[in-house]
Each structure stands twice: as structure tokens, then as C-alpha cells.
Design a protein around this motif. Structure first.
Motif, short mmCIF file in Angstrom:
data_model
loop_
_atom_site.label_atom_id
_atom_site.label_comp_id
_atom_site.label_asym_id
_atom_site.label_seq_id
_atom_site.Cartn_x
_atom_site.Cartn_y
_atom_site.Cartn_z
N GLY A 138 0.77 -1.28 -0.05
CA GLY A 138 -0.03 -0.07 0.11
C GLY A 138 0.88 1.26 0.04
N HIS A 139 0.32 2.29 0.94
CA HIS A 139 1.10 3.34 1.07
C HIS A 139 2.27 3.33 1.98
N ASN A 140 2.68 2.15 2.43
CA ASN A 140 3.47 1.97 3.59
C ASN A 140 4.93 1.39 3.17
N ASP A 141 6.09 1.67 3.59
CA ASP A 141 7.31 1.11 3.45
C ASP A 141 8.06 0.71 4.82
N GLY A 142 8.28 1.49 5.65
CA GLY A 142 9.12 0.78 6.79
C GLY A 142 10.34 0.61 6.87
N VAL A 143 10.89 1.19 5.43
CA VAL A 143 12.49 1.07 5.37
C VAL A 143 13.02 2.35 4.61
N THR A 144 14.03 2.67 5.02
CA THR A 144 14.84 3.69 4.09
C THR A 144 16.38 3.57 4.63
N VAL A 145 17.25 4.31 3.68
CA VAL A 145 18.55 4.20 3.72
C VAL A 145 19.20 5.67 3.47
N ASP A 167 -8.32 17.22 14.15
CA ASP A 167 -8.56 17.11 12.77
C ASP A 167 -7.28 17.42 12.06
N LEU A 168 -6.63 16.32 11.51
CA LEU A 168 -5.32 16.70 10.86
C LEU A 168 -5.22 15.58 9.99
N PRO A 169 -5.76 16.13 8.44
CA PRO A 169 -6.00 15.12 7.32
C PRO A 169 -4.60 14.67 7.02
N ASP A 170 -4.39 13.32 6.74
CA ASP A 170 -3.20 12.66 6.23
C ASP A 170 -3.48 12.07 5.05
N GLY A 171 -2.66 11.78 4.22
CA GLY A 171 -2.75 11.04 2.91
C GLY A 171 -1.66 10.06 2.54
N HIS A 172 -1.13 9.81 1.46
CA HIS A 172 -0.46 8.63 1.17
C HIS A 172 1.13 8.98 1.01
N ASN A 173 1.78 10.22 1.17
CA ASN A 173 3.00 10.62 1.18
C ASN A 173 3.19 11.52 2.21
N THR A 174 4.44 11.42 2.74
CA THR A 174 5.10 12.35 3.56
C THR A 174 6.28 13.50 2.78
N ARG A 175 6.33 14.38 3.04
CA ARG A 175 7.27 15.54 2.58
C ARG A 175 7.97 15.98 3.63
N ILE A 176 9.25 15.84 3.75
CA ILE A 176 10.43 16.56 4.67
C ILE A 176 11.18 17.40 4.01
N VAL A 177 10.94 18.87 4.31
CA VAL A 177 11.40 20.04 3.37
C VAL A 177 11.55 21.27 4.41
N ASP A 178 12.44 22.01 4.20
CA ASP A 178 12.53 23.28 4.88
C ASP A 178 11.55 24.29 4.15
N VAL A 179 10.32 24.23 4.72
CA VAL A 179 9.32 25.37 4.14
C VAL A 179 9.56 26.77 4.56
N GLY A 184 -6.22 13.07 0.21
CA GLY A 184 -5.86 12.94 -1.13
C GLY A 184 -4.85 12.01 -1.12
N ASP A 185 -4.81 11.39 -2.56
CA ASP A 185 -3.55 10.61 -3.07
C ASP A 185 -2.12 11.17 -2.99
N ARG A 186 -2.22 12.45 -3.49
CA ARG A 186 -1.01 13.14 -3.82
C ARG A 186 -0.98 14.47 -3.43
N TRP A 187 0.23 15.01 -3.29
CA TRP A 187 0.61 16.37 -2.98
C TRP A 187 1.96 16.77 -3.08
N PHE A 188 2.34 18.18 -3.40
CA PHE A 188 3.76 18.33 -3.70
C PHE A 188 4.19 19.63 -3.05
N VAL A 189 5.36 20.01 -2.44
CA VAL A 189 6.16 21.20 -2.20
C VAL A 189 7.05 21.44 -3.04
#
Length: 646
Positions: free
Chosen positions: A221-228, A346-358, A391-396
Motif C-alpha cells: 500500500g502506501h507503507n514502506d518501513g524502510v529507508t537508507v 482534525d489533521l488530514p493525512d494522505g499517502h505521502n510524507t514530505r520533509i522539507v525546509d518550508v 487525497g492521494d498526491r501532494w507536492f511542495v
């Protein structure tokens, strides 16, 4: 309908959609490294990033031509040039260029005897002094004409994700991948395909339901549980993985828990797969079962990397618990920095996380489609009061270079108020514009952001309403984000919203697409032409991947295993596999360009994005990369690990 019920309904629809989809050279643009205070070295407080090598790659681009490409590094001095050298059949290296190369970091060799083996390397030239050469790349004798690098793998099961990181400290990206077998496996390979180790996720990875699977299951699904990533900044990347009872690490040791529900986070030695540290997953929600995870990396303090874990499990057949945690690994122990629980907020989540200096302060924030956390784990803002649900997709990205800071763009699934997509200030959450529909069943299933039309400032955004296929999905229009006006009046001639690839050498982005119907995937790289727009299935193709014996993730998904700048110059690679899953088929450009940019992997926002999976989506840099761009500033970084000769 309450916010909680709307969220449950939307997430259930997303899960069903995921199962359905997963079944069965243009004009040169000069962007030199500018002179700045950091030209003499990194500024104080700079973030630690990988000490990469030149990433030299060579592909046969024609009957008699070879394109050689290499990295411009983030901290290369202003005015650096390069010489390209070739060795044939093991003979002496000879310089190919007459003048030092100071434009795009690529070179067309039209003089090689391609019936023989040729090795290519580059030498930096600084202040007219040649530097030590890079490691060479070998193009085999009689090599096929193809924009591809092939990396051998062991035989094994289907592969969904590939991660990159410098596991052995030599400056080249190595590969970590999953095997979607039962039980599941992780495998690590050096950059040349040398096998390093295998991790067996054990009996608790056999249940692979994408919402409520086993406690050790990854990459569903939208899960991974791994990174490098190099989490302790010693010059070698670690592998972070969420583990459970019965996991066997790469060195043969086993992980145990008190039961099959409790879980831990393990940090593995990238060279051996041995555990260097483990820490238990917080048990706030353990009564509702094991938690799926999405992992990523960010520099939350602006200097050193942190592992960020999005973790979630279901409450009976209803809503979901959501927990965020951040972790530091110092080479010996893994320590929790903070924990954030959504609870009843009430904090809506989706299927992607973004980690960025906004906000441009050097410290990364952690974002979901409907809310943003500060780097210390406190809530910065929620978009729920402005009607955002799920929603399924979002971008920064720097979508509008004429506007200060970064912007966000998101789409909405099955929104009860008809909201389709929205555009907002990424630092504050202030909505700039929204698009809605009065038709019943408003449902923007796919959306995309990229600069594909040079007639308008900044990037374009586009989405579809309804089913995620050509016949039933209704195009909502290709909009220029800055002006909120249609770039193409005929909405049927907008591209399909999937993924972007910088490929052909101009700053406009090309598109990676695969047919929404499983029986006709036909993955390709294509280019949308504003002077001759076409319907999505008729766009001009740059590459058709099946012509080179490549298949998408799991053999038949719409997704590649990875899109990222992992070889050569700043343009991106598309990582696929062979149908037998015994080879990585890495598509790398065969087009020369005069555009000169430092490697995207040394851009903080872009490199963070390479650590994140979820529903795989395009990453972006933290400056505007598109038509009419100005030279990007040098990244405020310093290299991790000891200095290394090429």
C-alpha cells in the motif's frame, strides 16, 4: 458526516484503488554555480550530506557516439572545469577534449572504437591545475545502443522499491531493494551489483494486507518501513527498518519481541546488514495491533540527519491511529527525539510524507497532505479548517519563482464539498486558490506539478476527476499555478498526471507514464508539447521502456522502483527491473546538454525526497528548476565522513 468518518471512507477508497493498480536536446540554459560567501567553503551550521564521487556514466547514444556524463558536486569551486579521458582495451588514458569543459557536465565521444572495451573517467581542473581522476566507468565491447545501465542481481522474487545510499563509503550509490516473497526479504548490493547481504523479515511478514498486515511486513500500500541514509554521518549509509519478532538480520542474528505485535526500529550496518542499534516502537497504540510505517530522513535541526517515522494502525474497522516520531542515531544508540500523536485532532493525512525546509531557516519541517509539523514535533498548521480532508498526491516546491518561498499543491479524493485541488503557501498554510466541482462524486484521483509549458511563469498543475484511467477519468485542466489560468484550453489534451523526469537537457520536465490499465501498462518517458498538445495516450515518446526489456514495480504496477538523480549529471534516472527480477534496468539520459547544475542529490529537499516512498511520487528541489530559471544558490551543506581520493 464527521471529519473522522470522511477520513475513514476516503482511506478505504484509497486502499481499494491501491489494490486495483498494483494487481496482477533542447536549447541549452546556462545555470553556473554563482559566486557567494560560501564559495570558499560551507557556512557555519551547514547540514551534513553525502560525500559523493563524480558518478561517471557512459551510454552508447548512436552508431558511433557515446555520451559521457558526470556530477557537478554541491561544493565544487566556482569555475571548475573538466577533462574527459578514455582508455581502450586497458591501454593508457588519453584526453578527448581540446579545451577544458566548463559547460554542461557531459561530453559526446564520437571517436571511440565501439567494437572494443572503453573506460571513461574525468579529471577536475581548478585554477588551471588538473586534479586526481575520477573512478572510471566501463562501456563493454560491442555494447548495445541504449540509454541504460544494467546492474546484475541475484535471482529472487518480485521487487517493489529500490533505495540508494553509499553503503561502503566509496562515494557511489549502492542499492537496497525488497523482495515481495512470503516471507519478505531485503537485499543490499554494491553499485556494480556485488551482493552484500540479505535480511529475512520472517513469519510476521507473510500476511501482506495493505491495511492490516503482519507486524514485520514492509512495502505494501502506501507503507514502506524502510529507508537508507548515512544517519551517523560517518561516510557510510545505514539501513533503517521497522522489525518484529522473527526477523533474521544480514549477519544471521535474530530479532525477538515478547509477542508478535510489538515492534522495534533497527539501524543496520549498510555493509553487512548487522544491527547497530534497535529501539522499541512506542506502545501508545499497541492494543490496536502492529503499526505500519513510512520512513524518511530530514535535518530537523538544520545540521545532522534524523530518521522520521510515520506510523499508523486501524482502530477496529474504523478510524486510524497516527503517530509521528523522530530519532537520532549516533553510531551506537538510537534515541527518540520526539513523539507526536494525532489523537482526536482534525489533521488530514494522505499517502505521502514530505520533509522539507518550508520557511528557509535551514531546518526541515515534516508534512502531510493536510498538516505540517515543525522540526521539533509541534504542530505548525492544519489545512482542515480550509476544507482539506484526504487525497492521494501532494507536492511542495518552488512552484512560482515570482513568489517568495515554497508552495504546496494537493488533490482531494471523494470530497463531500466538491473540492478537487488546492494551491497554498507551504510555510503558512494559507490557501492561494482552490478548484471545486458541483458535479456529484468529485474525486481527484491523480495530480501532478511540473514546468512543462515555457509560455507561462513557473510550474503547471493538473489533475483528473474520477476513476484513474483514461476512459472514465475526466481531465480537470492544465493550469499555470502562478496565474491560475488554463495553459491549454482543450482539457482533453492535458497530460496524464503521474510522475516527472528531467531527461532531455532543457529545464522543462519530461513525464514518466504507464497506462492505467494493467493489461496495457506500456511504460514510457514522454514529452508534452504546448505547440502540438495531444491526448495522454498520444504524447510523443522519448523512451519506451519495454524496448529495453524492462518492467515496472512488481512486474506490472504503474510505478517505477525509483526516479532520482543517482548517476551522471543533474538529470534523473528511472530504475526498473528485468522481467526475471535478476537485473536493475536503470534508464539514464543519452542526450547532451549545456545546462550546468550541481547534482540534485546535493540539494537538501531533493535528497530528503529520495528517502521517502509511500505512493511513489516525484521529488523536487528547493529552488525553481524550469524554463527561465536563474542560477540556484550553492547549497548550505558540508560533506560527511573523511576526505576520500577519487
Amino acid at each position: 458526516m464527521t471529519a473522522r468518518n470522511r477520513r475513514v471512507r476516503a482511506l478505504t477508497l484509497c486502499a481499494l484503488t491501491s489494490l486495483a493498480l498494483g494487481a496482477t536536446a533542447g536549447p541549452a540554459v546556462s545555470a553556473p554555480v554563482p559566486r557567494s560567501a560560501s564559495s570558499q567553503g560551507p557556512a557555519a551550521g551547514a547540514r551534513l550530506m553525502e560525500r559523493l564521487d563524480r558518478g561517471v556514466v557512459a551510454v552508447r547514444s548512436g552508431e558511433k557516439e557515446v555520451l559521457v556524463s558526470w556530477r557537478l558536486l554541491g561544493l565544487d569551486p566556482e569555475g571548475i572545469g573538466f577533462d574527459v579521458e578514455r582508455s581502450t582495451d586497458g591501454g593508457p588514458y588519453r584526453k578527448l577534449n581540446r579545451k577544458v569543459l566548463t559547460g554542461g557536465t557531459n561530453y559526446v565521444d564520437a571517436t571511440a572504437d565501439l567494437s572494443r572495451s572503453n573506460r571513461y573517467r574525468v579529471r577536475p581542473v581548478v585554477d588551471r591545475r588538473t586534479q586526481p581522476p575520477s573512478r572510471p566507468f566501463t562501456l563493454s565491447a560491442g555494447h548495445a545502443t541504449e540509454p541504460v545501465v544494467r546492474v546484475p542481481l541475484r535471482e529472487g522474487g518480485r521487487i517493489k522499491f529500490v533505495w540508494v545510499g553509499d553503503l561502503d563509503g566509496d562515494g557511489a550509490y549502492d542499492y537496497v531493494l525488497d523482495r515481495q516473497t512470503a516471507p519478505q526479504k531485503l537485499e543490499a548490493y554494491r553499485s556494480d551489483g556485488t551482493f552484500l547481504w540479505e535480511l529475512d523479515l520472517g513469519p510476521n511478514s507473510v500476511q501482506q494486507n495493505n491495511i492490516e498486515g503482519g507486524s514485520a511486513t514492509v512495502d505494501v500500500g502506501h507503507n514502506d518501513g524502510v529507508t537508507v541514509y548515512d544517519l551517523d554521518s560517518d561516510g557510510r549509509a545505514e539501513v533503517a527498518v521497522r522489525v518484529a519478532n522473527g526477523v533474521t538480520f544480514g549477519d544471521g542474528t535474530k530479532h525477538t519481541e515478547t509477542d508478535d505485535v510489538r515492534q522495534s526500529i533497527a539501524i543496520l550496518d549498510g555493509r553487512t546488514g548487522a544491527p547497530k542499534a534497535t529501539a522499541p516502537v512506542p506502545d501508545d497504540y499497541v492494543t490496536d495491533g502492529p503499526m505500519y510505517a513510512r520512513f524518511g530522513v530530514g535535518h530537523l535541526d538544520g545540521r545532522t540527519p534524523s530518521l522520521v517515522a510515520y506510523m499508523k494502525n486501524r482502530i477496529g474497522n474504523g478510524d486510524f491511529n497516527l503517530m509521528y516520531t523522530a530519532w537520532k542515531f549516533d553510531g551506537r544508540s538510537l534515541t527518540q527525539q520526539w513523539k507526536f500523536l494525532r489523537g482526536d485532532q482534525d489533521l488530514p493525512d494522505g499517502h505521502n510524507t514530505r520533509i522539507v525546509d518550508v520557511d528557509g531557516d535551514g531546518r526541515d519541517e515534516v508534512g502531510e497532505i493536510g498538516f505540517l509539523l515543525n522540526g521539533d514535533g509541534t504542530l505548525r498548521y492544519s489545512l482542515a479548517p480550509q476544507g482539506v480532508i484526504h487525497g492521494d498526491r501532494w507536492f511542495v516546491a518552488d512552484i512560482d519563482p515570482g513568489r517568495k518561498g515554497l508552495e504546496g499543491y494537493g488533490i482531494q479524493q471523494d470530497h463531500p464539498g466538491g473540492l478537487l485541488d488546492y494551491y497554498y503557501d507551504a510555510a503558512t498554510g494559507a490557501i492561494i486558490w482552490k478548484h471545486s466541482s458541483t458535479e456529484p462524486g468529485a474525486d481527484a484521483g491523480r495530480g501532478m506539478v511540473a514546468d512543462i509549458d515555457p509560455r507561462f511563469p513557473g510550474m503547471e498543475v493538473w489533475s483528473i476527476n474520477g476513476e484513474v484511467n483514461y476512459e472514465q477519468g475526466r481531465p480537470t485542466g492544465l493550469y499555470n499555478a502562478a496565474t491560475d489560468q488554463l495553459a491549454e484550453p482543450d482539457t482533453t489534451k492535458q497530460p496524464w498526471p503521474h510522475m516527472g523526469v528531467w531527461w532531455d537537457g532543457d529545464p522543462l520536465r519530461e513525464l514518466f507514464n504507464a497506462d492505467p490499465f494493467p493489461d496495457r501498462r506500456d511504460a514510457r518517458i514522454e514529452k508534452w508539447d504546448p505547440a502540438d498538445p495531444a491526448r495522454p495516450w498520444a504524447l510523443p515518446r522519448v523512451v519506451t521502456t519495454s524496448e529495453y526489456g524492462a518492467v515496472t514495480a512488481l512486474g506490472n504496477m504503474v510505478y517505477p522502483h525509483l526516479v532520482g538523480d543517482i548517476l551522471g549529471d543533474w538529470r534523473e534516472e528511472v530504475v526498473l527491473t528485468s522481467p526475471e527480477n535478476d537485473e536493475l534496468v536503470i534508464f539514464t539520459t543519452d542526450r547532451p546538454t549545456g545546462t550546468r547544475l550541481y547534482t540534485l542529490a546535493h540539494n537538501p529537499a531533493y535528497r530528503n525526497g529520495l528517502t521517502l516512498k509511500g505512493y511513489l511520487q516525484s521529488g523536487n528541489v528547493d529552488y525553481f528548476l524550469g524554463h527561465g530559471m536563474t542560477a540556484p544558490p550553492r547549497p548550505n551543506i558540508r560533506y560527511a565522513g573523511p576526505p576520500r581520493g577519487e
